[in-house]
Design a protein around this motif. Structure first.
Motif, mmCIF file in Angstrom:
data_model
loop_
_atom_site.group_PDB
_atom_site.id
_atom_site.type_symbol
_atom_site.label_atom_id
_atom_site.label_comp_id
_atom_site.label_asym_id
_atom_site.label_seq_id
_atom_site.Cartn_x
_atom_site.Cartn_y
_atom_site.Cartn_z
ATOM 1 N N ALA A 101 16.943 -21.185 26.654
ATOM 2 C CA ALA A 101 15.832 -20.389 26.438
ATOM 3 C C ALA A 101 16.322 -18.659 26.688
ATOM 4 O O ALA A 101 16.769 -18.576 27.978
ATOM 5 N N ARG A 102 16.476 -18.238 25.624
ATOM 6 C CA ARG A 102 17.264 -16.910 25.899
ATOM 7 C C ARG A 102 16.585 -15.749 26.865
ATOM 8 O O ARG A 102 15.531 -15.425 26.575
ATOM 9 N N GLU A 103 17.467 -15.391 27.630
ATOM 10 C CA GLU A 103 16.980 -14.065 28.457
ATOM 11 C C GLU A 103 15.631 -14.301 29.359
ATOM 12 O O GLU A 103 15.198 -13.747 29.736
ATOM 13 N N ALA A 104 15.414 -15.900 29.255
ATOM 14 C CA ALA A 104 14.087 -16.049 30.081
ATOM 15 C C ALA A 104 14.384 -17.016 30.980
ATOM 16 O O ALA A 104 14.013 -17.998 30.944
ATOM 17 N N PRO A 105 15.255 -17.010 32.286
ATOM 18 C CA PRO A 105 15.665 -18.085 32.966
ATOM 19 C C PRO A 105 14.565 -18.300 34.003
ATOM 20 O O PRO A 105 13.932 -17.671 34.269
ATOM 21 N N ALA A 106 14.625 -19.616 34.352
ATOM 22 C CA ALA A 106 13.570 -19.847 35.285
ATOM 23 C C ALA A 106 13.902 -19.321 36.559
ATOM 24 O O ALA A 106 14.474 -20.407 37.394
ATOM 25 N N ASP A 107 13.844 -18.371 36.887
ATOM 26 C CA ASP A 107 14.692 -17.616 37.957
ATOM 27 C C ASP A 107 14.030 -18.270 39.385
ATOM 28 O O ASP A 107 15.037 -18.584 40.142
ATOM 29 N N ASP A 108 12.596 -18.110 39.441
ATOM 30 C CA ASP A 108 12.328 -18.890 40.819
ATOM 31 C C ASP A 108 11.957 -20.122 40.863
ATOM 32 O O ASP A 108 11.446 -20.703 41.846
ATOM 33 N N GLY A 109 12.199 -20.715 39.645
ATOM 34 C CA GLY A 109 11.868 -22.141 39.313
ATOM 35 C C GLY A 109 12.285 -23.155 40.384
ATOM 36 O O GLY A 109 11.858 -24.222 41.005
ATOM 37 N N VAL A 110 13.644 -23.120 40.544
ATOM 38 C CA VAL A 110 14.374 -23.937 41.405
ATOM 39 C C VAL A 110 14.966 -23.109 42.657
ATOM 40 O O VAL A 110 15.100 -22.162 42.681
ATOM 41 N N PRO A 111 14.572 -23.842 43.949
ATOM 42 C CA PRO A 111 14.983 -23.306 45.055
ATOM 43 C C PRO A 111 16.550 -22.842 45.132
ATOM 44 O O PRO A 111 17.267 -23.894 44.760
ATOM 45 N N ALA A 112 16.908 -21.832 45.470
ATOM 46 C CA ALA A 112 18.444 -21.528 45.358
ATOM 47 C C ALA A 112 19.264 -22.304 46.299
ATOM 48 O O ALA A 112 19.325 -21.781 47.575
ATOM 49 N N GLY A 113 19.409 -23.383 46.055
ATOM 50 C CA GLY A 113 20.402 -24.093 46.922
ATOM 51 C C GLY A 113 19.528 -24.997 47.943
ATOM 52 O O GLY A 113 18.532 -24.599 48.194
ATOM 53 N N VAL A 114 20.191 -25.886 48.548
ATOM 54 C CA VAL A 114 19.324 -26.904 49.492
ATOM 55 C C VAL A 114 20.271 -26.692 51.000
ATOM 56 O O VAL A 114 21.496 -26.683 51.160
ATOM 57 N N GLY A 115 19.394 -26.245 52.005
ATOM 58 C CA GLY A 115 20.114 -26.006 53.170
ATOM 59 C C GLY A 115 20.873 -27.068 54.265
ATOM 60 O O GLY A 115 20.790 -28.382 53.527
ATOM 61 N N ARG A 164 20.754 -18.746 40.620
ATOM 62 C CA ARG A 164 19.520 -18.237 40.348
ATOM 63 C C ARG A 164 19.086 -18.045 38.703
ATOM 64 O O ARG A 164 18.159 -18.281 38.418
ATOM 65 N N ALA A 165 20.189 -17.208 38.045
ATOM 66 C CA ALA A 165 19.958 -17.067 36.873
ATOM 67 C C ALA A 165 19.758 -18.215 35.820
ATOM 68 O O ALA A 165 18.960 -18.088 34.906
ATOM 69 N N MET A 185 34.093 -13.517 45.384
ATOM 70 C CA MET A 185 33.499 -13.313 43.848
ATOM 71 C C MET A 185 33.183 -14.747 43.494
ATOM 72 O O MET A 185 32.031 -14.839 42.698
ATOM 73 N N THR A 186 33.696 -15.711 43.687
ATOM 74 C CA THR A 186 33.240 -17.198 43.428
ATOM 75 C C THR A 186 32.143 -17.404 43.931
ATOM 76 O O THR A 186 31.216 -18.137 43.376
ATOM 77 N N ILE A 187 32.066 -16.971 45.383
ATOM 78 C CA ILE A 187 30.684 -17.385 45.947
ATOM 79 C C ILE A 187 29.672 -16.501 45.543
ATOM 80 O O ILE A 187 28.480 -17.237 45.230
ATOM 81 N N PHE A 188 29.949 -15.377 45.193
ATOM 82 C CA PHE A 188 28.912 -14.485 44.595
ATOM 83 C C PHE A 188 28.340 -14.949 43.307
ATOM 84 O O PHE A 188 27.154 -14.800 43.005
ATOM 85 N N GLU A 189 29.428 -15.332 42.413
ATOM 86 C CA GLU A 189 28.798 -15.683 41.077
ATOM 87 C C GLU A 189 28.246 -17.128 40.960
ATOM 88 O O GLU A 189 27.461 -17.038 40.226
ATOM 89 N N SER A 190 28.527 -17.873 41.934
ATOM 90 C CA SER A 190 27.908 -19.320 42.055
ATOM 91 C C SER A 190 26.531 -18.775 42.253
ATOM 92 O O SER A 190 25.459 -19.586 41.893
ATOM 93 N N TRP A 191 26.302 -18.063 43.388
ATOM 94 C CA TRP A 191 24.959 -17.850 44.017
ATOM 95 C C TRP A 191 24.080 -17.126 42.922
ATOM 96 O O TRP A 191 23.000 -17.639 42.490
ATOM 97 N N HIS A 192 24.797 -16.124 42.037
ATOM 98 C CA HIS A 192 23.992 -15.280 40.881
ATOM 99 C C HIS A 192 23.564 -16.469 39.903
ATOM 100 O O HIS A 192 22.350 -16.542 39.152
ATOM 101 N N SER A 193 24.532 -17.332 39.262
ATOM 102 C CA SER A 193 24.346 -18.167 38.177
ATOM 103 C C SER A 193 23.343 -19.279 38.774
ATOM 104 O O SER A 193 22.702 -19.771 37.937
#
Lengths: 248, 393
Positions: B379-393, B226-227, B216-224
């Motif tokens: 900015a409420r409810e409008a996160p820059a979802d795709d603005g930043v790449p989710a993590g770096v490989g 992005r969010a 769950m910790t991994i799951f929520e790190s990933w989601h937050s």
């Protein structure tokens, strides 16, 4: 002396007088429709079941060491010294763990009541205190259900088995099942043929959970020392490292 | 940007629909009682409100105590950035479990009864006490975030003073009730199918709770990540995943050892629903166990996330097997939850996601937020979802 009920399936004629007496005692409606139901429910706390030409009765078994009383988080169910397992609706919060735990699937729930209670036979506790037989035993016209002291009823059951060995399956149900119950059965056929569960352990059910629960103090004491120790060591290591200006 | 807005609207619509359905189900529950809103009966008194909302809810919140132990007791400081989100998840998780319990109890107005009417022989009595105390501990563990936001220095100092004993108490309480949820089922050897009934139930519940806590910790790190347009703390997530792989393997090994010792393995030859559900449960736990041993999967955000999701579903499958599907045959009945049961459950999950989001936006939950808050109001409810790449490989 603990009380008990002896049910002799060979004497039962399926008249359901016990059902009617029980309903009357609980002030529950009883008519032909209710009589036709074979399952225990919130409006039927004892029931006569038919297995071919044989009858069997279902009611709370009043275990010597009941699972329901051991699992109840608020102690609403209690085994009394007199024998009956009684229920205090004022304590019950409706978790229904007793229903899950009962090996005989006896406690039932008032599913359609907004302030529901668990319901089950209480062996006419107030009548027992007064030294009177249960309503079902008093109503039984054939003596299939009798009420008395447990030791005396066991002796009576043994006498019947010995007297007519051909008529009876040579065992008493309830002597050892789930650690012993206050309702005893004798029958012409093996008990699973009249709907009783015969795969139960002879150990009282509460021992199963108690084995785990009794470890709680150990987990607390060992755990505290262990975690405290780990914290002290790791913290101390960091402190020393900081003071010596080492890795950190 | 258009696409993004469209997706957000869909999520918002789903959320509102779920909440409406949940509210209506709640009304029916209060108005007509348990019988009309559930498919429970005298043969099957516990359904998904216990099996999912309580058993899974408490388990999925296990990341809180796991990370507290990692960061503050084992002093592995580098995991600190993901500690607060884990504590928040746990705190919300427990509050939602209590909310769900209010639906399931026949007399929710008496939820406090176990605290005053004691029966120390009851596993549920112990669970009730542990959950009450641990929810309090979680509130105190999350309180610093609130005090920091409000700028209250004095209570912060007090909390710092008691923090270590508090954390130790929290870990002990969690150990007790995570395992005790398994002990609840020790009393039903005659009902629970032998693939799940074992005297080791409390041990298995405990270890699998730690596993799912890490997942769950991994799951929520990933989601937050992005969010909230943050970078995934990949080294930390990958580190947890490594521990997770070892734990899962140990868990599965002991699980099969126990099945073997009890002679229950032969049951796997039988073609019945239980066998397939058991297979599903094991597959969902074994696959990530094998995959996460490989570095290239641990260090790939997408694959790592997929593994965490598998563990979560495997865990849910296990809890539902113990509490629902594994109990059906022994109870001599079938149980399919009614729509109202599902509606309440889903709306509680949705509520959890929504509250987490609101709290994370308004309180210093994530590390960089603490610094960033001042510069850039959220900015409420409008996160820059795709603005930043989710993590770096």
């Amino acid at each position: 002396m603990p009380k008990a009920i002896l049910y002799d399936s060979t004497l039962c004629v399926g008249c359901k007088a016990c059902e009617g007496a029980c309903a009357e005692r609980w002030r529950l409606p009883y008519d032909d429709k209710v009589a036709a139901e074979s399952r225990l429910s919130a409006h039927k706390l004892t029931t006569i079941q038919t297995f071919g030409e044989r009858y069997s009765r279902r009611l709370c078994m009043h275990c010597a060491d009941p699972a329901c009383a051991s699992v109840c988080p608020v102690g609403a169910l209690q085994k009394t010294a007199l024998g009956p397992v009684v229920y205090d609706a004022g304590k019950c919060m409706g978790c229904r763990y007793c229903m899950l735990a009962c090996p005989f699937q006896v406690p039932v729930y008032e599913w359609h009541n907004r302030l529901p209670k668990v319901r089950k036979c209480d062996m006419c506790y107030e009548r027992q205190i007064a030294g009177k037989p249960t309503a079902c035993a008093a109503a039984c016209p054939t003596g299939a259900t009798v009420c008395g002291e447990r030791e005396a009823l066991i002796a009576e059951a043994r006498r019947r088995l010995a007297e007519k060995p051909g008529d009876y399956y040579q065992r008493i149900y309830g002597l050892k099942e789930a650690g012993g119950t206050s309702v005893l059965y004798i029958s012409a056929v093996p008990f699973e043929q009249i709907g009783l569960r015969t795969n139960l352990s002879q150990q009282p059910m509460p021992a199963l959970t108690w084995r785990a629960l009794s470890l709680v103090p150990d987990v607390v004491s060992v755990g505290t020392v262990l975690l405290g120790g780990v914290w002290w060591i790791t913290n101390r290591r960091d402190e020393v490292a900081r003071k010596e200006g080492g890795r950190q | 940007m258009k696409r993004l807005l469209a997706r957000l609207t869909i999520w918002r619509t789903i959320f509102v629909a779920l909440m409406a359905a949940g509210a209506f189900a709640a009304y029916l529950r209060v108005r007509y009682g348990l019988g009309s809103v559930t498919n429970l009966n005298d043969q099957f008194p516990w359904g998904i409100w216990i099996g999912f909302d309580i058993l899974c809810g408490v388990g999925l919140a296990a990341g809180g105590f796991t990370l507290v132990a990692v960061v503050h007791i084992f002093n592995i400081e580098r995991y600190k950035p993901i500690l607060r989100p884990a504590i928040l998840t746990a705190f919300l998780g427990y509050l939602l479990v209590i909310l769900a319990l209010l639906f399931d109890l026949g007399r929710p107005d008496r939820i406090w009864h176990p605290l005053v009417m004691w029966n120390p022989h009851s596993v549920m009595f112990e669970v009730a006490w542990c959950v009450t105390l641990y929810t309090t501990v979680l509130a105190l563990e999350f309180a610093p975030a609130v005090f920091e936001r409000l700028g209250w220095k004095t209570p912060l100092g007090w909390l710092k003073f008691v923090s270590v004993p508090l954390m130790i108490v929290g870990v002990i309480l969690s150990t007790l009730h995570q395992s005790s949820l398994g002990s609840l089922y020790l009393i039903v050897p005659h009902k629970l199918y032998a693939l799940w009934y074992t005297p080791l139930l409390p041990v298995f519940f405990y270890v699998s709770a730690i596993c799912v806590g890490l997942a769950m910790t991994i799951f929520e790190s990933w989601h937050s990540s992005r969010a909230f347009g943050r970078e995934l703390e990949l080294p930390l997530a990958a580190g947890l995943a490594r521990v997770l792989a070892v734990l899962l393997t140990t868990f599965l090994f002991v699980r099969f050892l126990d099945l073997h010792d009890r002679g229950a393995l032969t049951l796997l030859r039988e073609n019945r629903t239980e066998t397939w559900l058991f297979g599903l449960e094991i597959l969902l736990l074994a696959a990530p166990a094998v995959l996460l041993f490989q570095g290239r999967i641990r260090w790939n955000p997408g694959k790592l996330y997929a593994c965490a999701v598998m563990v979560i579903f495997g865990f849910i499958a296990n809890r539902l097997n113990v509490s629902v599907t594994g109990m059906e045959a022994g109870s001599g009945t079938h149980y399919i939850p009614k729509w109202t049961e599902v509606a309440v459950t889903l709306s509680i999950v949705a509520l959890g996601f929504a509250v987490f989001r609101v709290v994370a936006q308004n309180f210093p939950v994530f590390e960089e937020r603490r610094a960033a808050r001042v510069r850039q109001p959220v900015a409420r409810e409008a996160p820059a979802d795709d603005g930043v790449p989710a993590g770096v490989g």
